[in-house]
Motif scaffolding. Sequence first.
Motif, mmCIF file in Angstrom:
data_model
loop_
_atom_site.group_PDB
_atom_site.id
_atom_site.type_symbol
_atom_site.label_atom_id
_atom_site.label_comp_id
_atom_site.label_asym_id
_atom_site.label_seq_id
_atom_site.Cartn_x
_atom_site.Cartn_y
_atom_site.Cartn_z
ATOM 1 N N SER A 67 40.973 52.234 59.781
ATOM 2 C CA SER A 67 41.221 51.167 60.753
ATOM 3 C C SER A 67 42.682 51.122 61.167
ATOM 4 N N TRP A 68 42.889 50.898 62.447
ATOM 5 C CA TRP A 68 44.233 50.688 62.990
ATOM 6 C C TRP A 68 44.508 49.194 62.953
ATOM 7 N N ASP A 69 45.672 48.808 62.510
ATOM 8 C CA ASP A 69 46.171 47.424 62.476
ATOM 9 C C ASP A 69 45.868 46.714 61.154
ATOM 10 N N ALA A 70 46.961 46.295 60.524
ATOM 11 C CA ALA A 70 46.878 45.680 59.189
ATOM 12 C C ALA A 70 46.710 44.171 59.289
ATOM 13 N N THR A 71 45.561 43.764 59.838
ATOM 14 C CA THR A 71 45.241 42.336 59.860
ATOM 15 C C THR A 71 44.844 41.891 58.455
ATOM 16 N N ILE A 72 44.878 40.605 58.244
ATOM 17 C CA ILE A 72 44.457 40.070 56.941
ATOM 18 C C ILE A 72 43.008 40.470 56.669
ATOM 19 N N THR A 73 42.159 40.421 57.707
ATOM 20 C CA THR A 73 40.742 40.793 57.545
ATOM 21 C C THR A 73 40.597 42.249 57.137
ATOM 22 N N ASN A 74 41.321 43.142 57.790
ATOM 23 C CA ASN A 74 41.230 44.561 57.435
ATOM 24 C C ASN A 74 41.732 44.834 56.024
ATOM 25 N N ILE A 75 42.802 44.145 55.647
ATOM 26 C CA ILE A 75 43.344 44.336 54.300
ATOM 27 C C ILE A 75 42.367 43.820 53.244
ATOM 28 N N GLU A 76 41.737 42.685 53.521
ATOM 29 C CA GLU A 76 40.748 42.149 52.574
ATOM 30 C C GLU A 76 39.559 43.104 52.458
ATOM 31 N N ASN A 77 39.153 43.687 53.586
ATOM 32 C CA ASN A 77 38.045 44.653 53.545
ATOM 33 C C ASN A 77 38.434 45.927 52.794
ATOM 34 N N LEU A 78 39.697 46.291 52.863
ATOM 35 C CA LEU A 78 40.179 47.442 52.086
ATOM 36 C C LEU A 78 40.077 47.133 50.593
ATOM 37 N N LYS A 79 40.468 45.935 50.224
ATOM 38 C CA LYS A 79 40.383 45.536 48.809
ATOM 39 C C LYS A 79 38.935 45.511 48.320
ATOM 40 N N LYS A 80 38.006 45.159 49.216
ATOM 41 C CA LYS A 80 36.586 45.084 48.851
ATOM 42 C C LYS A 80 35.918 46.453 48.848
ATOM 43 N N GLY A 81 36.608 47.463 49.397
ATOM 44 C CA GLY A 81 36.022 48.793 49.451
ATOM 45 C C GLY A 81 35.231 49.063 50.710
ATOM 46 N N VAL A 82 35.265 48.129 51.678
ATOM 47 C CA VAL A 82 34.567 48.336 52.945
ATOM 48 C C VAL A 82 35.322 49.349 53.797
ATOM 49 N N ILE A 83 36.657 49.249 53.775
ATOM 50 C CA ILE A 83 37.535 50.146 54.522
ATOM 51 C C ILE A 83 38.253 51.052 53.529
ATOM 52 N N ASP A 84 38.605 52.244 53.973
ATOM 53 C CA ASP A 84 39.251 53.203 53.084
ATOM 54 C C ASP A 84 40.711 53.463 53.438
ATOM 55 N N LEU A 85 41.101 53.128 54.672
ATOM 56 C CA LEU A 85 42.467 53.391 55.130
ATOM 57 C C LEU A 85 42.817 52.426 56.251
ATOM 58 N N VAL A 86 44.017 51.856 56.194
ATOM 59 C CA VAL A 86 44.490 50.966 57.262
ATOM 60 C C VAL A 86 45.885 51.407 57.691
#
Length: 327
Positions: free
Chosen positions: A255-274
């Motif tokens: 994902s492009w852009d380090a929004t709070i939502t994207n970062i939280e999804n990274l922590k949950k394992g939904v996203i792999d790279l921000v």
Amino acid sequence: MKKRYSAVFAILLILLTVAPVFGQAAKKQLTFLFMPGVQDPFYTTMEKGVRAKCKELGVNLIVAEYPKAWGPEYQVPILQAYAQRGGFDGLLIAPTSVDALKAPLKAIYDKGVEIITVDTFLGDGDYSKPNTDYNFPLSYIGSDNYLGGKMIAEHLAKLVGEKGKVFCEATNPDASSVAARVKGFRDGIAQFPNMKLVGVEWCLDVQQKAQEQTLAALQKDKDIVGIFGTNVFSAQGANQAVVNAGLVGAIKIASWDATITNIENLKKGVIDLVLAQKPGEMGSLGVEWLYKYLTQKVQVPKKVIPGFEFFTKDNVNDPNMQQYIYQ
């Protein structure tokens, strides 16, 4: 002799009277207008950088109304309303079109307002070219979006073992930043002979549309192994589509852009790279260069390119990385 002394005294008196006036003119407070592209965490973070630097330098700041959606049809009327009011010496703007903003911005420039474009640019972004209709801004300050897209492709390729199909959820084809990210991603994936980009969709900054387009792509190509979301809305919509499809973990997401939502999804394992841009730094640099030019006539670089930071599961909780999360 008395007449000579009287003349000298008169001149001194005039100088003492006029000097404070010149001093006041030299200290005239500058006013800058900040015109964002759309209401999202990227631009609100940029605004914070603009505000902080204006405060530091003693510059008066006007923040334009945020457009309710991306596009010149939303941005230009707001811009022209502020131009009609006037009262600003410099303009920081994220143009929402490489072409449609040329004439409105040139009209403002012709009134004596210096312009720096942030995040997005006019034309091809090369303001050093003579004899073009877009070489009047002082500078473009923003990311190297092509490089970022290519780096995302390389990172995603490693995550999927350098083989398989990938999909790109994009936003606005007329936005210089996003067009360059898609091109960089396309060229980056092409470096891997066992990988294929199966599609690019444009959600026009509508997160729900991004979710629907991504879900349709997953249904069409059930062997997609990776997805790239090119901005806040496209990334978050794509992420939600993967969650709804029950494919978390099976599909790697960048994902492009380090929004709070994207970062939280990274922590949950939904996203792999921000990928985190530096919008606060862009805004701060924009103010700084405008100020230096208007007060000291310092030559401004035609391009100023802050770098990127990449969030992964390994560094997402690193205290040094928290400054790159959009607020």
